[in-house]
Design a protein around this motif. Sequence first.
Motif, mmCIF file in Angstrom:
data_model
loop_
_atom_site.group_PDB
_atom_site.id
_atom_site.type_symbol
_atom_site.label_atom_id
_atom_site.label_comp_id
_atom_site.label_asym_id
_atom_site.label_seq_id
_atom_site.Cartn_x
_atom_site.Cartn_y
_atom_site.Cartn_z
ATOM 1 N N LEU A 145 0.824 -1.324 -0.039
ATOM 2 C CA LEU A 145 -0.212 -0.149 -0.007
ATOM 3 C C LEU A 145 0.979 1.249 -0.052
ATOM 4 O O LEU A 145 0.652 2.251 -0.569
ATOM 5 N N ASN A 146 1.808 1.163 0.982
ATOM 6 C CA ASN A 146 2.862 2.520 0.877
ATOM 7 C C ASN A 146 4.180 2.182 0.356
ATOM 8 O O ASN A 146 4.659 1.015 0.565
ATOM 9 N N ASP A 183 -5.952 -4.757 -2.747
ATOM 10 C CA ASP A 183 -6.912 -5.634 -1.907
ATOM 11 C C ASP A 183 -6.542 -5.687 -0.554
ATOM 12 O O ASP A 183 -5.335 -6.245 -0.345
ATOM 13 N N ALA A 184 -7.296 -5.046 0.279
ATOM 14 C CA ALA A 184 -6.999 -4.872 1.758
ATOM 15 C C ALA A 184 -7.213 -6.452 2.341
ATOM 16 O O ALA A 184 -6.625 -6.405 3.372
ATOM 17 N N GLN A 185 -8.062 -7.103 1.846
ATOM 18 C CA GLN A 185 -7.981 -8.523 2.473
ATOM 19 C C GLN A 185 -6.964 -9.269 2.205
ATOM 20 O O GLN A 185 -6.447 -10.123 2.813
ATOM 21 N N ARG A 236 -4.225 -8.322 0.840
ATOM 22 C CA ARG A 236 -2.938 -7.588 1.149
ATOM 23 C C ARG A 236 -1.959 -7.630 -0.328
ATOM 24 O O ARG A 236 -0.965 -7.788 0.002
ATOM 25 N N GLN A 237 -2.751 -7.409 -1.262
ATOM 26 C CA GLN A 237 -1.877 -7.116 -2.410
ATOM 27 C C GLN A 237 -2.600 -6.039 -3.384
ATOM 28 O O GLN A 237 -3.599 -5.983 -3.259
ATOM 29 N N LEU A 238 -1.442 -5.688 -4.164
ATOM 30 C CA LEU A 238 -1.938 -4.706 -5.413
ATOM 31 C C LEU A 238 -2.761 -5.568 -6.269
ATOM 32 O O LEU A 238 -2.606 -6.892 -6.870
ATOM 33 N N ILE A 239 -3.661 -4.976 -7.149
ATOM 34 C CA ILE A 239 -4.452 -5.496 -7.986
ATOM 35 C C ILE A 239 -4.136 -5.052 -9.345
ATOM 36 O O ILE A 239 -4.163 -3.587 -9.373
#
Lengths: 166, 159
Positions: free
Chosen positions: B26-27, B58-60, B62-65
């Motif tokens: 995310l960061n 995707d916060a569930q 924990r990865q970029l889409i």
Amino acid sequence: MGLISLLGSCNVFNRPEPSATLNSRYNDQQPALSGDGRWLALVSNRNNSNEILLYDLRRETFIDLPGLNQSNVILESPSLSRTGRYLVYISSVQGRPDVALYDRATRRAELLTQGYRNWVRNPQISADGRYIVFETARRGQWDIEVLDRGPLIELDIPDGTPVETP
Amino acid sequence: MSSLVTGCTGYPRYLNFPFDGGGRGLNSRASDLEPQVTSTYIVFISDRNGSQDVYLFDAQQRQLISLPGLNALDEIASHPSISEDGRYVVFGGSRQGKSNIYVYDRQTEQKRNLTADLQAEVRNPIINADGTQIAFEIAQDGQWDIMIYDLSGNPLKLQ
């Protein structure tokens, strides 16, 4: 309104009625839609100061937000939950920005980042009202912070939707 | 996202999404800006790959889409917004001094220019959670005004 009526009163100056239309002759900015598309929050300077206004797109009228706008506070960057119950925004007192949450059900505003110590901006609330994201200067650059209000808050869900028990 | 919560501190609490130097989190080392959250997704702007683009996390999981076809090399993206089902991503794009509002459909992987017919500067779009309406700012008559479009690009008549 006639000039005569203004001159007739000797000590009361009423502020002009705010424009009742969504767009005014002034800047109307930073639109935020509620999840259901009924409510639009915006920042307007039509009343000579930056204010957050809430417009009901179905009834085509502005709705009062009692206790929200105050004279010594700058409000900006509004965001709305699904039915517009929760309004998240930046509230700056004496130049210090905080992420704030206004609950239209209780008509109360609270600062969420009191004691956070870092610069914040651009908050957004999820449609259900549980999560809030905002930009933080914590690491000396802009990063994203995610605040979880927890499973016990009253979620902003459509009428009739069953509440899942955790 | 609630399943991710561990530990015993109370609420409200800050969720810890670890900083990722490789740019997959995310960061990142770059600026990560203008986030918008649903109960599943966080959409935001980052210049971690050298141009200002839209990212979806995707916060569930924990990865970029990946968003194939959304970002263009010659375009500066800003102010992304996503419908709650994650299908539509709306954002502002600036190319050669011209600003437009785009709708990207994750199902068809197509993006559409919503404001090609508007001869005015536009910015700050937002799509509602239901994915039915898009509000944005337009520079008209020397001031900023607000317009609302439906998903097909038809303007809502505003009082």
